[in-house]
Each structure stands twice: as structure tokens, then as C-alpha cells.
Design a protein around this motif. Structure first.
Motif, mmCIF file in Angstrom:
data_model
loop_
_atom_site.group_PDB
_atom_site.id
_atom_site.type_symbol
_atom_site.label_atom_id
_atom_site.label_comp_id
_atom_site.label_asym_id
_atom_site.label_seq_id
_atom_site.Cartn_x
_atom_site.Cartn_y
_atom_site.Cartn_z
ATOM 1 N N ILE A 183 0.848 -1.190 0.000
ATOM 2 C CA ILE A 183 0.000 0.000 0.000
ATOM 3 C C ILE A 183 0.887 1.245 0.000
ATOM 4 N N PRO A 184 0.605 2.218 -0.855
ATOM 5 C CA PRO A 184 1.390 3.462 -0.856
ATOM 6 C C PRO A 184 1.379 4.114 0.526
ATOM 7 N N ASP A 185 2.474 4.768 0.874
ATOM 8 C CA ASP A 185 2.614 5.360 2.208
ATOM 9 C C ASP A 185 1.494 6.349 2.522
ATOM 10 N N SER A 186 1.104 7.148 1.539
ATOM 11 C CA SER A 186 0.060 8.149 1.780
ATOM 12 C C SER A 186 -1.268 7.483 2.133
ATOM 13 N N ALA A 187 -1.583 6.395 1.420
ATOM 14 C CA ALA A 187 -2.824 5.662 1.690
ATOM 15 C C ALA A 187 -2.749 4.970 3.043
ATOM 16 N N ARG A 188 -1.587 4.400 3.339
ATOM 17 C CA ARG A 188 -1.410 3.719 4.625
ATOM 18 C C ARG A 188 -1.596 4.697 5.788
ATOM 19 N N MET A 189 -1.050 5.893 5.635
ATOM 20 C CA MET A 189 -1.175 6.904 6.686
ATOM 21 C C MET A 189 -2.635 7.291 6.906
ATOM 22 N N THR A 190 -3.378 7.424 5.813
ATOM 23 C CA THR A 190 -4.807 7.763 5.919
ATOM 24 C C THR A 190 -5.564 6.663 6.645
ATOM 25 N N MET A 191 -5.255 5.417 6.323
ATOM 26 C CA MET A 191 -5.931 4.280 6.948
ATOM 27 C C MET A 191 -5.563 4.166 8.425
ATOM 28 N N GLU A 192 -4.296 4.382 8.734
ATOM 29 C CA GLU A 192 -3.860 4.315 10.129
ATOM 30 C C GLU A 192 -4.469 5.444 10.950
ATOM 31 N N GLN A 193 -4.579 6.614 10.340
ATOM 32 C CA GLN A 193 -5.195 7.748 11.027
ATOM 33 C C GLN A 193 -6.663 7.463 11.331
ATOM 34 N N ALA A 194 -7.345 6.839 10.376
ATOM 35 C CA ALA A 194 -8.754 6.488 10.584
ATOM 36 C C ALA A 194 -8.901 5.509 11.746
ATOM 37 N N THR A 195 -7.983 4.554 11.836
ATOM 38 C CA THR A 195 -8.009 3.583 12.934
ATOM 39 C C THR A 195 -7.759 4.274 14.270
ATOM 40 N N GLU A 196 -6.813 5.200 14.288
ATOM 41 C CA GLU A 196 -6.513 5.944 15.517
ATOM 42 C C GLU A 196 -7.722 6.762 15.972
ATOM 43 N N LEU B 140 -10.592 8.744 3.568
ATOM 44 C CA LEU B 140 -10.565 7.287 3.503
ATOM 45 C C LEU B 140 -11.413 6.782 2.337
ATOM 46 N N LYS B 141 -12.520 7.442 2.097
ATOM 47 C CA LYS B 141 -13.380 7.092 0.962
ATOM 48 C C LYS B 141 -12.602 7.198 -0.346
ATOM 49 N N ASN B 142 -11.827 8.262 -0.496
ATOM 50 C CA ASN B 142 -11.034 8.457 -1.712
ATOM 51 C C ASN B 142 -9.963 7.380 -1.864
ATOM 52 N N VAL B 143 -9.385 6.952 -0.736
ATOM 53 C CA VAL B 143 -8.398 5.868 -0.776
ATOM 54 C C VAL B 143 -9.054 4.590 -1.287
ATOM 55 N N TYR B 144 -10.234 4.288 -0.769
ATOM 56 C CA TYR B 144 -10.956 3.091 -1.198
ATOM 57 C C TYR B 144 -11.253 3.145 -2.698
ATOM 58 N N LEU B 145 -11.708 4.293 -3.159
ATOM 59 C CA LEU B 145 -12.053 4.431 -4.575
ATOM 60 C C LEU B 145 -10.821 4.267 -5.465
ATOM 61 N N LYS B 146 -9.683 4.771 -5.000
ATOM 62 C CA LYS B 146 -8.443 4.608 -5.764
ATOM 63 C C LYS B 146 -8.042 3.142 -5.853
ATOM 64 N N PHE B 147 -8.406 2.376 -4.826
ATOM 65 C CA PHE B 147 -8.134 0.936 -4.834
ATOM 66 C C PHE B 147 -9.192 0.153 -5.615
ATOM 67 N N GLY B 148 -10.196 0.861 -6.124
ATOM 68 C CA GLY B 148 -11.269 0.197 -6.853
ATOM 69 C C GLY B 148 -12.331 -0.402 -5.956
ATOM 70 N N LEU B 149 -12.383 0.061 -4.701
ATOM 71 C CA LEU B 149 -13.363 -0.453 -3.743
ATOM 72 C C LEU B 149 -14.542 0.517 -3.656
ATOM 73 N N ASP B 150 -15.595 0.197 -4.354
ATOM 74 C CA ASP B 150 -16.780 1.053 -4.394
ATOM 75 C C ASP B 150 -17.847 0.459 -3.477
ATOM 76 N N LEU B 151 -17.963 1.004 -2.283
ATOM 77 C CA LEU B 151 -18.925 0.469 -1.319
ATOM 78 C C LEU B 151 -20.365 0.692 -1.761
ATOM 79 N N GLU B 152 -20.605 1.723 -2.552
ATOM 80 C CA GLU B 152 -21.964 1.956 -3.053
ATOM 81 C C GLU B 152 -22.416 0.772 -3.906
ATOM 82 N N LYS B 153 -21.525 0.298 -4.741
ATOM 83 C CA LYS B 153 -21.847 -0.842 -5.601
ATOM 84 C C LYS B 153 -21.944 -2.126 -4.775
#
Length: 331
Positions: free
Chosen positions: A134-147, A269-282
Motif C-alpha cells: 500500500i502506498p505510504d500516503s494511503a497507509r497513513m490515511t488508513m492508520e489515522q482512521a483507525t486511531e 478514507l473514501k477516496n483511498v478506497y475508490l483509488k483501490f477500486g473499492l466502491d462500497l456503493e456498488k
């Protein structure tokens, strides 16, 4: 004077080279071996000696042991932010997956090793995270969300051991309604909430529970898995993991919300998911962009939660053996 300066410079260079050489050897060892238990010890440390004696007596088939000297391997310690001796660390694919300080009881040392480096579900999950790119920027966003979830205190407010269950009726992948209270009439229920079939950690968990389904049944348990993904998405999850237990669709997380497990994804975090191709709406069939934190409960026939595992870190999941122990305690 010149001779003294030469000798001093030479000795300093030797020490520096020795430190660099030591660090390189450690790093090469970590590169060479997939799973490594690092023991940070010091000759003057009593607890280190106790740990070393216990570790030397253990079967090390699932991992390699690396002894790191607290007094001499300073570069490695500094790089990995290790500031104490008597420390055990687990590494998978060169990445740290856990650490614990000062434990000297054999059962605790064995427990740490089994969980982080053995054949446990958690070791497999940690290995998956360690191997992810996972790119560092995305990892940081995910870790921040967990915190932020950790700071919110939501786990303390959620349903847990000792609470009464919340009844519900939800559809399975065939569109048939499943009522929890009806299931409880037949015996204890293992109720697990997962994020969705798009989540690799959820798939590892679901597959592991399928592998242990016979043990769950032998202990008297019925397994039900709940997620916010649509029935169609749930059907794909079932086929992919060859699941033989109930998978229920919790539209808009209505049930998970009653258990206190739901959070809304931030825009970042939503933008990170979308960049990974994870569309929760679908995946979910709605635009709520909400998920449950992973949670597993064992509920007895009287509706009391006798075991609970909840964690805001989506990689942490309940171990099958702990679920079996909880079921056996009801006999």
C-alpha cells in the motif's frame, strides 16, 4: 601525537564498521526468513535470561529466532524504535507485526509466538498485511482512521461480554429470512460481523471459520456471519470462500448499529478506497459509506453474550480456538 590520532581514528572506524556490519547481518537475516522472532536481550538482564531459556526450549518450526544484543546492536534498535531490552518482536516479510515487553511466563511467551508467528488466524492476517504494498500516503490515511476510531471510544460503548443480545431478522444470500432468536432455540450462536467480500482480511477470516466449522459444530455452536454487502455480493463471497454457514445481508448496517459497531468513512478514507477500486456503493447497494468494525460474539441459549471480540483495527479478528473455548465453557 599523529600516531595517537591515527589509532583513535582507526578504532572509531572499526567500531562504526562493526555496528554497520551487525545491522546488515540482522537485516539480511530478516530478508532471508519469512517469519522471525526477534529477542532483544542484554547479558546483565535477569528477565532476558529467563526468556532466553524458555525460547530455547520451544519448537521453532514455524519461525526463525534472531537474538539482538541491546548493548551492541544500537543501529538496528534505533531504526526500529526499540528502547528496552527483554523485548520480543515478530517480523513477517521483514515487517514488524507485533512486540511485547518483559513477559517471562512460558504460557505468555508461547501465546505471543503462536498468535504472531504460528499457524493462528492472526498470524495469517498479520502476514497478509506485512506483504501488502500500500502506498505510504494511503497507509497513513488508513492508520489515522483507525486511531480516530480508537479515540472515539466506540468499542467501550458497543455490545460486549455480559450484555444481552439484540434480536434481528435478516435475509441470507437466497433471500430467506433468518431470525437470531429462532436460531438460539437450537443452541449457542457464533455471530460475526465482517466488512465485505472485497476485504482480503475478511476473506481470510471467513475461510478460517469455514475450516473450523466442524469444531464449532462439535462444541455446539451455529455460525452466522453478517455484513452490509448486498445479497448478490454476499453470494459471491460465499462462492469464493466455499462457505457452508449462513451469510446475512445487513442493509444500511441496521443490526450492526444496534450492536454499536458502525462508523462512517471520512472523505479521505473514501477516496483511498475508490483509488483501490473499492466502491462500497456498488457493494452495498447504497451511498452510506459506512462499515462495521470487525466483531465476533458467542451468544448462549438464554441470549447472553458470553464471549466478545471487537477491535477497531480491521486486521484483528477472533481466533477460532478462542471461540471453541467459549462454546465449551457452556457445557
Amino acid at each position: 601525537m599523529k600516531l595517537h590520532l591515527f589509532i583513535t581514528t582507526f578504532l572509531f572506524s572499526c567500531i562504526l564498521y562493526a555496528k554497520e556490519d551487525s545491522t546488515k547481518k540482522i537485516e539480511k537475516f530478516l530478508q532471508k526468513n519469512e517469519r522471525v522472532l526477534v529477542h532483544v536481550h542484554a547479558d546483565w538482564c535477569p528477565s532476558c535470561k529467563t526468556q532466553k531459556k524458555i525460547i530455547s526450549s520451544l519448537d521453532k518450526k514455524s519461525y526463525k529466532l534472531l537474538e539482538v544484543d541491546f548493548d551492541n546492536d544500537k543501529e538496528f534498535l534505533k531504526k526500529n524504535k526499540i528502547f528496552q531490552q527483554s523485548m520480543l518482536l515478530s517480523f513477517i516479510n521483514e515487517k514488524e507485526t507485533g512486540r511485547v515487553f518483559g513477559i517471562t511466563k512460558k504460557e505468555k511467551i508461547v501465546g505471543f509466538i503462536e498468535k504472531k508467528l504460528g499457524n493462528s488466524l492472526q498470524a495469517e492476517l498479520d502476514g497478509r498485511r506485512a506483504g501488502s504494498n500500500i502506498p505510504d500516503s494511503a497507509r497513513m490515511t488508513m492508520e489515522q482512521a483507525t486511531e480516530e476510531l480508537e479515540k472515539s471510544g466506540m468499542i467501550a460503548k458497543a455490545k460486549s461480554k455480559g450484555d444481552k443480545f439484540v434480536d434481528f431478522t435478516l435475509p441470507n444470500i437466497n433471500g430467506e429470512n433468518v431470525k437470531l432468536s429462532e436460531k438460539l432455540k437450537d443452541g449457542p450462536v457464533i455471530l460475526t460481523f465482517y466488512r465485505g467480500g472485497w476485504c482480503p482480511y475478511c476473506n481470510i477470516q471467513l475461510k478460517a471459520y469455514q475450516d473450523h466449522l466442524g469444531e464449532f459444530k462439535a462444541a455446539g455452536g451455529q455460525l452466522i456471519a453478517v455484513s452490509p454487502e448486498s445479497s448478490d455480493s454476499g453470494s459471491t463471497t460465499v462462492d469464493k470462500n466455499k462457505i457452508e454457514y449462513e451469510i446475512l445481508s445487513d442493509n444500511l448496517n441496521k443490526v450492526a448499529r444496534k450492536y454499536g459497531l458502525v462508523f462512517k468513512l471520512s472523505e479521505e478514507l473514501k477516496n483511498v478506497y475508490l483509488k483501490f477500486g473499492l466502491d462500497l456503493e456498488k457493494n452495498q447497494g447504497n451511498d452510506s459509506w459506512e462499515l462495521p468494525v470487525p466483531a465476533t460474539y458467542v451468544i448462549d441459549k438464554n441470549g447472553e453474550i458470553v464471549y466478545s471480540f471487537l477491535n477497531v483495527d480491521y486486521v484483528q479478528r477472533a481466533e477460532p480456538k478462542d471461540i471453541v473455548e467459549a462454546l465449551n465453557s457452556l457445557k
